[in-house]
Design a protein around this motif. Sequence first.
Motif, PDB file in Angstrom:
ATOM      1  N   LEU A   1      42.353  36.679  19.605  1.00 38.52           N
ATOM      2  CA  LEU A   1      43.125  37.165  20.744  1.00 38.52           C
ATOM      3  C   LEU A   1      42.791  36.352  21.995  1.00 38.52           C
ATOM      4  N   LYS A   2      43.765  36.200  22.878  1.00 46.38           N
ATOM      5  CA  LYS A   2      43.549  35.515  24.147  1.00 46.38           C
ATOM      6  C   LYS A   2      43.144  36.547  25.203  1.00 46.38           C
ATOM      7  N   LEU A   3      41.928  36.403  25.717  1.00 48.59           N
ATOM      8  CA  LEU A   3      41.402  37.357  26.692  1.00 48.59           C
ATOM      9  C   LEU A   3      41.355  36.725  28.078  1.00 48.59           C
ATOM     10  N   ASP A   4      41.509  37.570  29.086  1.00 46.83           N
ATOM     11  CA  ASP A   4      41.451  37.130  30.474  1.00 46.83           C
ATOM     12  C   ASP A   4      39.985  37.019  30.884  1.00 46.83           C
ATOM     13  N   ALA A   5      39.498  35.793  31.078  1.00 54.45           N
ATOM     14  CA  ALA A   5      38.083  35.557  31.344  1.00 54.45           C
ATOM     15  C   ALA A   5      37.626  36.203  32.654  1.00 54.45           C
ATOM     16  N   GLU A   6      38.460  36.165  33.689  1.00 56.82           N
ATOM     17  CA  GLU A   6      38.071  36.728  34.980  1.00 56.82           C
ATOM     18  C   GLU A   6      37.919  38.246  34.889  1.00 56.82           C
ATOM     19  N   LYS A   7      38.845  38.892  34.234  1.00 57.71           N
ATOM     20  CA  LYS A   7      38.768  40.355  34.111  1.00 57.71           C
ATOM     21  C   LYS A   7      37.636  40.761  33.169  1.00 57.71           C
ATOM     22  N   LEU A   8      37.369  39.932  32.167  1.00 59.95           N
ATOM     23  CA  LEU A   8      36.234  40.189  31.274  1.00 59.95           C
ATOM     24  C   LEU A   8      34.931  40.123  32.062  1.00 59.95           C
ATOM     25  N   ALA A   9      34.831  39.183  32.991  1.00 55.23           N
ATOM     26  CA  ALA A   9      33.636  39.057  33.823  1.00 55.23           C
ATOM     27  C   ALA A   9      33.456  40.270  34.732  1.00 55.23           C
ATOM     28  N   VAL A  10      34.578  40.822  35.213  1.00 57.92           N
ATOM     29  CA  VAL A  10      34.515  42.026  36.054  1.00 57.92           C
ATOM     30  C   VAL A  10      33.950  43.195  35.253  1.00 57.92           C
ATOM     31  N   VAL A  11      34.453  43.361  34.033  1.00 52.12           N
ATOM     32  CA  VAL A  11      33.967  44.444  33.165  1.00 52.12           C
ATOM     33  C   VAL A  11      32.490  44.242  32.843  1.00 52.12           C
ATOM     34  N   GLU A  12      32.121  43.025  32.539  1.00 51.45           N
ATOM     35  CA  GLU A  12      30.734  42.703  32.216  1.00 51.45           C
ATOM     36  C   GLU A  12      29.808  43.045  33.384  1.00 51.45           C
ATOM     37  N   GLN A  13      30.195  42.645  34.580  1.00 50.64           N
ATOM     38  CA  GLN A  13      29.370  42.900  35.760  1.00 50.64           C
ATOM     39  C   GLN A  13      29.300  44.386  36.088  1.00 50.64           C
ATOM     40  N   PHE A  14      30.436  45.067  35.977  1.00 47.35           N
ATOM     41  CA  PHE A  14      30.475  46.483  36.332  1.00 47.35           C
ATOM     42  C   PHE A  14      29.568  47.304  35.414  1.00 47.35           C
ATOM     43  N   PHE A  15      29.624  47.014  34.113  1.00 43.19           N
ATOM     44  CA  PHE A  15      28.840  47.794  33.150  1.00 43.19           C
ATOM     45  C   PHE A  15      27.424  47.248  32.946  1.00 43.19           C
ATOM     46  N   LYS A  16      27.117  46.117  33.593  1.00 44.48           N
ATOM     47  CA  LYS A  16      25.795  45.484  33.459  1.00 44.48           C
ATOM     48  C   LYS A  16      25.454  45.292  31.988  1.00 44.48           C
TER      49      LYS A  16
END
Length: 273
Positions: free
Chosen positions: A157-172
């Motif tokens: 699947l093609k994922l949005d890297a910027e939004k993935l980074a937001v989720v990663e940072q938010f959930f630590k």
Amino acid sequence: MFVTESLNRIPELVEQGVFSEKLQKKLTQKFVNLEATLLRAKVLRELSKSKVDYIVQSVIQPEQASLAYLFAPFILGNLNQSTIYHSQATAPVLNVLNRYYQAEKKLHLKMDDVLQALNIYLDLHDADLDEIEFFYYALLNALCRADVTQIYFITDLKLDAEKLAVVEQFFKIKIHLISTDPLDKIMNCAELNMRQLLFKHKDQDYIELCEKFSILNAQLLSVSGRYNPTQAKQLVDDMFYAEHIYEKLSVYAEYMQTCIQNGGAGQQVTLFP
């Protein structure tokens, strides 16, 4: 969908993907309050003493080399890393696992009990969701666990890297994307000789197959940050030749088959030495 702004990046992760009504209904059936569960897990993650890796793998089709990652939880288990592997119960997956236990049987086991006993849990999902729906469903299950510190997405699947980074940072939480190629083919898994794949003595075809499987799984180990690429490749190579994957798979299969025979009473299982 969510009140918390950062959570609204989740339904936008898959490029040109839709967070379907069917998926929302399924999540509502599983979680009384999904947003509250996600936020609670976020808060408790830093306090959790347990550290779990969560592997989300998109559907494995016949003859796809991505079958290699089915062995990843057993590799990580041999390295004393608790791991949940979440994928769909397709024919290639069942053709491998059914040689060791009745993997298609549905059990009402407590995942944490199995993890505590074995450091491994295979969560094989029915094929009732499409690829995008399953991705989101598995991701949200992972994020709802406070002990999950790393998530691996194995997908084309093609994922949005910027939004993935937001989720990663938010959930630590560390999120790793391992892209797969649907056109990378191997032999039909129904024809796999598991003794050659998982034991020391191999002919040339299985030497080459194990090399491919080792390279793919070494990628997963190296992106985790625990091993450099050379160490990761050597570790996985050794496991495919020294029967370590087979031993871990056998213990897991023995446990699960005993649970099946006992009607799912996982807490009553005694592991063999």
